[in-house]
Design a protein around this motif. Structure first.
Motif, PDB file in Angstrom:
ATOM      1  N   UNK A  32      48.029  40.937  26.862  1.00 33.76           N
ATOM      2  CA  UNK A  32      48.694  40.062  28.030  1.00 33.76           C
ATOM      3  C   UNK A  32      47.546  40.175  28.905  1.00 33.76           C
ATOM      4  N   UNK A  33      47.233  38.908  29.897  1.00 32.45           N
ATOM      5  CA  UNK A  33      45.857  38.746  30.534  1.00 32.45           C
ATOM      6  C   UNK A  33      45.798  39.764  31.468  1.00 32.45           C
ATOM      7  N   UNK A  34      46.912  40.428  32.233  1.00 33.94           N
ATOM      8  CA  UNK A  34      46.645  41.473  33.403  1.00 33.94           C
ATOM      9  C   UNK A  34      45.962  42.570  32.677  1.00 33.94           C
ATOM     10  N   UNK A  38      42.202  44.213  33.834  1.00 36.70           N
ATOM     11  CA  UNK A  38      42.179  45.586  34.035  1.00 36.70           C
ATOM     12  C   UNK A  38      41.031  46.327  33.288  1.00 36.70           C
ATOM     13  N   UNK A  39      41.071  45.949  32.032  1.00 39.49           N
ATOM     14  CA  UNK A  39      39.804  46.694  31.345  1.00 39.49           C
ATOM     15  C   UNK A  39      38.351  45.964  31.719  1.00 39.49           C
ATOM     16  N   UNK A  40      38.485  44.891  31.898  1.00 43.33           N
ATOM     17  CA  UNK A  40      37.395  44.138  32.581  1.00 43.33           C
ATOM     18  C   UNK A  40      36.677  45.117  33.583  1.00 43.33           C
ATOM     19  N   UNK A  41      37.550  45.409  34.623  1.00 44.22           N
ATOM     20  CA  UNK A  41      37.088  46.245  35.657  1.00 44.22           C
ATOM     21  C   UNK A  41      36.551  47.396  35.375  1.00 44.22           C
ATOM     22  N   UNK A  42      36.830  47.919  34.117  1.00 42.96           N
ATOM     23  CA  UNK A  42      36.136  49.290  33.609  1.00 42.96           C
ATOM     24  C   UNK A  42      35.174  49.252  32.861  1.00 42.96           C
ATOM     25  N   UNK A  43      35.045  48.144  31.929  1.00 46.37           N
ATOM     26  CA  UNK A  43      34.170  48.325  31.046  1.00 46.37           C
ATOM     27  C   UNK A  43      33.793  46.825  30.798  1.00 46.37           C
ATOM     28  N   UNK A  57      49.565  33.612  32.152  1.00 50.08           N
ATOM     29  CA  UNK A  57      48.615  32.879  32.395  1.00 50.08           C
ATOM     30  C   UNK A  57      47.935  32.359  30.868  1.00 50.08           C
ATOM     31  N   UNK A  58      47.711  31.088  30.884  1.00 51.55           N
ATOM     32  CA  UNK A  58      47.146  30.553  29.383  1.00 51.55           C
ATOM     33  C   UNK A  58      45.700  30.784  29.499  1.00 51.55           C
ATOM     34  N   UNK A  59      45.355  30.500  28.246  1.00 53.73           N
ATOM     35  CA  UNK A  59      43.595  31.297  27.652  1.00 53.73           C
ATOM     36  C   UNK A  59      42.894  30.309  28.572  1.00 53.73           C
ATOM     37  N   UNK A  60      43.047  29.085  28.839  1.00 55.23           N
ATOM     38  CA  UNK A  60      41.971  28.230  29.582  1.00 55.23           C
ATOM     39  C   UNK A  60      41.878  28.535  30.924  1.00 55.23           C
TER      40      UNK A  60
END
Length: 225
Positions: A32-34, A38-43, A57-60
Motif C-alpha cells: 500500500x502507498x501509505x 511511512x517507511x520513507x519517513x524513517x529510512x 493511489x496509483x503508481x504514477x
C-alpha cells in the motif's frame, strides 16, 4: 544497498524480494502507498521498484510525489507494470522514472537493471570518515594521512562501508555487493574484514562487528570528545 518495493500483487512481490535478496540486496516491501510513505519517513532507500496499478493511489501519482520532493527526487525509480504500451512506458519515463520493465519479466533482467541503475549512483569520487579517506577515481586510501595499500576486494569493501557510515550491512548484502553472489563465504568475509582493520591501523577499530548481522563503519562514542 537498500531497495523499496511497492507492489500490491503478493506473488510478484515475493518473487522480486527473493530474487533481489539472493543477489545481496537489502529489501523492504509494501503493498500500500501509505505504508511505503511511512517507511520513507524513517529510512531512505537507494532505489525504488514501483508498480503502476495500486489500490488507492496509483503508481504514477506516487512517482510524481517522489520526483517533486527535494528529499526523494534523486532516488532512482524502476517501474514494473502490466501496462505495456509504448504510451504507458513513455509516460512513466517522462514523469521521471529511470527505467520501465514490463510484466511478465525475467528475474535476471530485473537484477541486471537494478545493478545498472545503482552503478550510476557510484560516481562519487571522494569519501572521508574520521581520518579514513578513499579516492574512488584514483583507487587510493589513506588512514591518518598515510597511504594504505589495499587489494581490489578490500578497497570495494571499505568503499561500501564508508559510503554509508553507521549503516549496518548484513553479511549477505556485503557478499552480494563485493563477491557478486550470496553464498557460504562467511569465513572469507571475516578474513577480509580482519585484514582491512589491520591495514587501517588505529582507524580499523571503526569497522564494527554487529553480532549475528554484519558490519558497519562507525566511530565509538568515547572517540568523539
Amino acid at each position: 544497498m537498500l531497495i523499496y518495493i511497492l507492489e500490491d500483487d503478493e506473488n510478484i512481490r515475493e518473487i522480486e524480494c527473493y530474487t533481489l535478496r539472493t543477489n545481496g540486496f537489502e529489501v523492504e516491501d509494501f503493498n500500500l502507498p501509505q505504508l511505503f510513505y511511512k517507511a520513507l519517513d524513517n529510512k531512505k532507500p537507494d532505489l525504488i521498484i514501483l508498480d503502476v496499478m495500486l489500490p488507492g493511489e496509483d503508481g504514477l501519482t506516487v512517482l510524481k510525489t517522489l520526483k517533486a520532493s527535494n528529499a526523494y527526487s534523486e532516488i532512482p525509480v524502476i517501474i514494473i507494470s502490466a501496462k505495456t504500451t509504448e504510451l504507458d512506458r513513455v509516460k512513466g519515463l517522462d514523469l521521471g522514472a529511470e527505467d520501465y520493465l514490463c510484466k511478465p519479466f525475467g528475474v535476471m533482467e530485473l537484477v541486471s537493471r537494478v545493478k545498472a541503475r545503482l552503478r550510476k549512483l557510484d560516481k562519487k569520487e571522494y569519501y572521508s570518515y574520521c581520518g579514513i579517506e578513499l579516492s574512488n577515481g584514483e583507487r587510493k586510501v589513506f588512514s591518518n594521512g598515510e597511504r594504505v595499500e589495499l587489494t581490489y576486494k578490500e578497497f570495494e569493501l571499505l568503499k561500501l562501508l564508508i559510503g554509508k557510515p553507521k549503516t549496518v550491512f548484513t553479511r549477505e548484502a556485503i557478499l552480494g555487493n563485493i563477491w557478486g553472489y550470496d553464498d557460504n563465504l562467511g569465513r572469507t568475509l571475516d578474513m577480509h574484514i580482519n585484514t582491512l582493520r589491520k591495514k587501517l591501523g588505529d582507524k580499523g577499530r571503526y569497522i564494527v562487528t554487529v553480532r549475528n548481522v554484519g558490519y558497519k563503519l562507525e566511530r565509538e562514542e568515547k572517540d568523539e570528545a
